[in-house]
Design an enzyme around this catalytic site. Structure first.
Site, mmCIF file in Angstrom:
data_model
loop_
_atom_site.group_PDB
_atom_site.id
_atom_site.type_symbol
_atom_site.label_atom_id
_atom_site.label_comp_id
_atom_site.label_asym_id
_atom_site.label_seq_id
_atom_site.Cartn_x
_atom_site.Cartn_y
_atom_site.Cartn_z
ATOM 1 N N GLU A 1 38.691 -20.555 -26.877
ATOM 2 C CA GLU A 1 39.270 -20.072 -25.625
ATOM 3 C C GLU A 1 39.666 -18.593 -25.682
ATOM 4 O O GLU A 1 39.405 -17.835 -24.757
ATOM 5 C CB GLU A 1 40.457 -20.940 -25.201
ATOM 6 N N HIS B 1 33.099 -17.267 -17.547
ATOM 7 C CA HIS B 1 33.820 -17.890 -18.663
ATOM 8 C C HIS B 1 33.111 -19.166 -19.127
ATOM 9 O O HIS B 1 32.827 -19.342 -20.315
ATOM 10 C CB HIS B 1 35.259 -18.188 -18.219
ATOM 11 N N GLU B 2 32.817 -20.040 -18.188
ATOM 12 C CA GLU B 2 32.190 -21.316 -18.565
ATOM 13 C C GLU B 2 30.792 -21.075 -19.126
ATOM 14 O O GLU B 2 30.375 -21.716 -20.085
ATOM 15 C CB GLU B 2 32.124 -22.278 -17.368
ATOM 16 N N GLY C 1 40.566 -25.394 -14.037
ATOM 17 C CA GLY C 1 39.659 -24.555 -13.256
ATOM 18 C C GLY C 1 38.227 -25.048 -13.326
ATOM 19 O O GLY C 1 37.583 -25.263 -12.312
ATOM 20 N N ALA C 2 37.732 -25.248 -14.549
ATOM 21 C CA ALA C 2 36.346 -25.667 -14.715
ATOM 22 C C ALA C 2 36.121 -26.092 -16.154
ATOM 23 O O ALA C 2 36.977 -25.881 -17.013
ATOM 24 C CB ALA C 2 35.396 -24.520 -14.370
ATOM 25 N N HIS D 1 30.926 -19.918 -22.680
ATOM 26 C CA HIS D 1 31.240 -20.999 -23.619
ATOM 27 C C HIS D 1 29.974 -21.607 -24.226
ATOM 28 O O HIS D 1 30.051 -22.245 -25.276
ATOM 29 C CB HIS D 1 32.000 -22.123 -22.909
#
Ligand code: PHE
Ligand code: ZN
Length: 876
Positions: A323, A300-301, A264-265, A304
């Site tokens: 994760e 999400h990214e 996804g990324a 992180h």
């Protein structure tokens, strides 16, 4: 070639050498990119003086090597396909190397590769070793300075992590930009992008008042598809400040969209690289689901940056450390931004279908595996989603405030370090005083625990006795399981009052909604002062990732469906009720007995359709039957045709019995407001579209007219795609064919829409799909080298239960053909694509045989380690 060997967590050794600073220069060229590396290396204080320096490197042509300025000759080092080894090195030194690589022939999409002519990188987990010789492991963290040299016309934009510090023109139409990232990072977070990109720019002021430039880089034709991702990014930045006290730490944050991407990324420091499908949206081209997906992935990214980058993983066995935590964070963000109950329902319904299946199959593994052959095979639902469920249980066990204090301590204590799951859970235990020893088993034990629950109401003593028994089935390599600490959130709903009863246990009042802790194999919980006979509502909000069995009657379930105070369990009661009816119908189908619809399901649906609607999005979920994949998960042996027939029968029976109600729901929820991806609009569209799907299941004349009109109105992609899907999945090819053709022509230029066009066609239930897949694989918009295309066409076909599982085995053979081809081109995608074949044990003998034949056929090929590992497990 010998079989690839696994690595073991128990073999972990800290690195002998650290790289403190890394300087890289890329001279870009499609077939001959030169990469110069200048590494400042120091021996670890505990390593022995004669420890050799071992660097990873694959598919590299070494041109030069020098230590502290002196060139090394072949006598000074040893080189093989995977490592460069120098026997004698000082305690601190500078190692310089130059290698050549060929991005244009990199079809694995790991390391430096080209996508639509643009250069980009993917280094997690072990891709950096395809760029230069380096200790490619996450516990080696260095600051980076990177110079990118490219062609000024074809690569006007040259990006890397951190901040740009220098740039200029060079000879021969070349130019360069130098980037510096002050935050020490493991090489898996390195990124470089170069190409003819265009940006959309915005600003963000952090909570401490720092200005951050936000840039979204895309190809020119996609400039109108960036607004939602940018807005999502800003929301995520605010949310992480307010919820976790986490602030962004560079002056620049960049997102780049690329068309060819395995996942996804990717959260590269300051330069996130996204699959274009995970970032681009426009009301004409993307559905509501895609909008929500983009919002979640952007968040999400971004999250992180702390949970993954500032504090990273010591080794890849700890993958769920970053994760699981980050998925939990993005789930909460999406819940806060949209409808929280619907987010939970959707996540759990996906989890129970897909992660449970993984846990029950031959590739089952714990959240922290203890060995692997190929780490890319471990980016799984278990590591991500089950990892998130475990973090969620921690949040619930500790309560938000202690959990937040634990998270603060974790970020503070381990900032700039590469750590383990124990470090994370240790902080939670430390701040709360909770005993989490038994809880740690969640990380090491694979498989889905099952709880058998029994309850008894004792009128005479006004007591309710609840007995819970747990067992976790054996998984490969783990025959025996220990009991887990399972938090069960519950209530007792009084059958007279319809209300949650006060809970008293051992003289202690627990409120009306409480968590009981199952720690033994079997425990009985006695509730006293229970004034009336209750129906238990168990595992509220899916308080643990387990299967819970309770002998509910249909009356109990119909009662919970309307009276449970927990929205999630109201939905679940509906699913359970439908499952009971489906089970009977599956049996009837198998025995050749006439199918009869359970009137209690019809009445329950009628109540839903005619009652007070408090939340349209939840209602839409409640009206959605369990998917064929979920139903399959519940069966001892999967009978593909019986499941399909039973579910169709229920759908059609409901549509016939409640036709007018569905028409009314549809009409009440049409709107010509301009499209916006707001929770309110999304809820309305889903409710309307669920109703339309029921009407189309019986090809109701008015339903057909509404469907055609919805397609023709061309108002937004959610409605258009849904209408087109219903037409194509109906038997009305006379209506479907022209619509499909028009859609295909209109969007021929847009790869993300063509992906949807592929998927719509290959998911239809009619038995002509295999031929369609073969035909569409020749379509100019298809390319086997593009993971999105492979997923949209071949991956989607493998989810089409009746067609993929054809009894002539041609569906399996087609998948195996593609796997064999991709094994050479892109092993990571090949290994993922095999998944449906690995689940052969669940099917009837004839299909088992056919699936195994294809696995054997794949096994006879010269295999990548990725595919080897999966096939080996599947046939073990
Ligand atoms: N780390 C990425 C994420 O979860 C996923 C990813 C893994 C992407 C490996 C590419 C390669 O956000
Ligand atoms: Zn992630």
């Amino acid at each position: 070639m010998s079989d690839p060997q696994p690595v073991y967590l128990s073999d972990y050794q800290p690195p002998n050498y650290q790289v403190t600073h890394t300087e890289l220069t890329f001279d870009l060229d499609p077939t001959a990119t030169r990469v110069k590396a200048r590494l400042m290396i120091e021996r670890h204080s505990e390593a022995s003086d004669d420890a050799p320096l071992v660097l990873n490197g694959e598919h590299l042509t070494l041109l030069k090597l020098a230590l502290d300025g002196s060139p090394l000759t072949e006598a000074d080092y040893r080189l093989n396909d995977e490592t460069l080894r120098i026997e004698d090195v000082p305690a601190a030194f500078i190692l310089e190397s130059e290698v050549e690589i060929a991005p244009s022939s990199n079809t694995a999409l790991e390391g430096l590769y080209q996508s639509n002519g643009m250069y980009c990188t993917q280094c997690e987990a072990e891709g950096f070793r395809r760029i230069t010789y380096y200790p490619d492991r996450p516990d080696v963290m260095a600051t980076f300075k990177v110079t990118v040299i490219g062609n000024a016309t074809s690569e006007p934009v040259l990006l890397a992590n951190g901040n740009p510090v220098a740039q200029g023109a060079l000879e021969n139409g070349r130019h360069f930009v130098t980037w510096e990232d002050p935050h020490p990072k493991p090489c898996y977070l390195f990124a470089l992008v170069a190409g003819d990109l265009h940006k959309v720019e915005d600003r963000f002021t952090t909570m401490s008042g720092r200005q951050v430039a936000l840039q979204l880089w895309v190809e020119q034709e996609n400039l109108d598809k960036t607004e939602h991702a940018m807005a999502s990014l800003k929301r995520a930045m605010v949310w992480d400040e307010q919820t976790y006290g986490r602030e962004y730490d560079l002056d620049l944050f960049m997102i780049v969209a690329v068309n060819d991407f395995n996942m996804g990324a990717m959260e590269n420091k300051g330069l996130n690289i996204f699959n274009s499908a995970a970032v681009l949206t426009h009301s004409n081209t993307a559905t509501d689901a895609a909008f929500q997906n983009v919002e979640g992935i952007v968040a999400h990214e971004y999250f992180h940056n702390w949970s993954g980058n500032r504090v990273t993983c010591r080794d890849w066995f700890q993958l769920s450390l970053k994760e699981g935590f980050t998925v939990f964070r993005d789930q909460c963000f999406s819940a806060d931004t949209n409808s929280a109950p619907v987010k939970r329902i959707q996540d759990v319904s996906f989890f129970r279908t897909a992660q449970f299946a993984e846990d029950a199959g031959p590739t089952a593994h714990p959240i922290r595996p203890d060995h692997f052959i190929e780490i890319t095979n471990f980016y799984t639902l278990t590591i991500y989603e089950k990892g998130a469920e475990v973090v969620r249980m921690l949040r619930n066990l500790l309560g938000w405030e202690d959990f937040r204090r634990g998270s603060d301590l974790y970020f503070e204590r381990f900032d700039g370090q590469a750590v383990t799951i124990e470090d994370f859970v240790g902080c939670m235990a430390e701040v709360s005083g909770a005993d989490l020893e038994q809880f740690m088993r969640w990380y090491s034990q694979a498989g889905t625990p099952e709880i058998d629950a029994r309850g008894e109401y004792d009128y005479a003593h006004a007591e309710y006795h609840l007995t819970l028994r747990q067992r976790t089935p054996a998984t490969p390599g783990q025959p025996d399981k220990l009991p887990l600490h399972i938090p069960v959130r519950m209530g007792l709903v009084g059958t007279k009052s319809g209300k949650d009863l006060p809970l008293t246990m051992n003289g202690e009042t627990l409120g009306k909604d409480a968590v009981i802790h199952l720690r033994e194999y079997e425990q009985t919980f006695i509730f006293t002062d229970v004034a009336e006979a209750p129906v238990p509502s168990l595992l509220r909000d899916f308080s643990a990732p387990v299967k819970l069995h309770f002998p509910y009657s249909r009356e109990d379930l119909a009662f919970l469906l309307t009276h449970d105070s927990d929205g999630f369990n109201r939905w679940d009661a509906g699913q359970r009720l439908a499952m009971l009816a489906l089970d009977d119908l599956i049996a009837a189908h198998r025995n050749g007995v006439e199918k009869v619809m359970d009137s209690r399901v019809v009445e329950a649906f009628r109540t839903l359709l005619t009652g007070q609607v408090s939340d349209k999005a939840v209602l839409a979920e409640m009206l959605t039957l369990p998917s064929e994949a979920y139903i399959a998960e519940q069966q001892p042996i999967i009978d593909v045709d019986a499941i399909h027939a039973a579910r169709e029968f229920v759908r059609q029976s409901l549509a016939m019995a409640l036709r007018d109600e569905f028409i009314a729901i549809y009409n009440d929820n049409v709107s010509d407001e301009p499209y916006a991806p707001t929770p309110e609009q999304i809820a309305q569209r889903s409710l309307k579209n669920v109703a339309l799907a029921y009407l189309m299941s019986i090809e109701d004349e008015q339903g057909l007219a509404l469907c055609e009109a919805q397609f023709a109105a061309d108002h937004n992609m959610t409605d258009v795609r849904h209408a087109l899907t219903l037409l194509v999945h109906s038997d009305r090819d006379d209506l479907a064919s022209p619509a499909l053709k028009a859609f295909g022509q209109k969007w021929a230029h847009d790869p993300l829409v063509m992906d949807q066009w592929f998927t719509i066609q290959v998911t239809r239930p009619q038995l002509d799909v295999l031929e369609r897949v073969e035909y569409l694989m020749q379509h100019p918009a298809f390319s086997i080298k593009n993971p999105n295309k492979v997923r949209a066409l071949v991956g989607a076909f493998a989810q089409n239960r009746v067609n993929f599982h054809r009894l002539d085995g041609k569906g399996y053979a087609l998948l195996a053909d593609v796997v064999i081809e991709l094994n050479r081109l892109n092993p990571e995608i090949a290994a993922r694509l095999i998944t449906p074949l690995t689940r052969w044990q669940r099917f009837d003998e004839e299909r088992q045989q056919l699936m195994r034949e294809q696995l054997e056929r794949i096994k006879r090929e010269p295999l990548s380690s990725n595919v080897f590992e999966v096939v080996e497990k599947a046939l073990a």
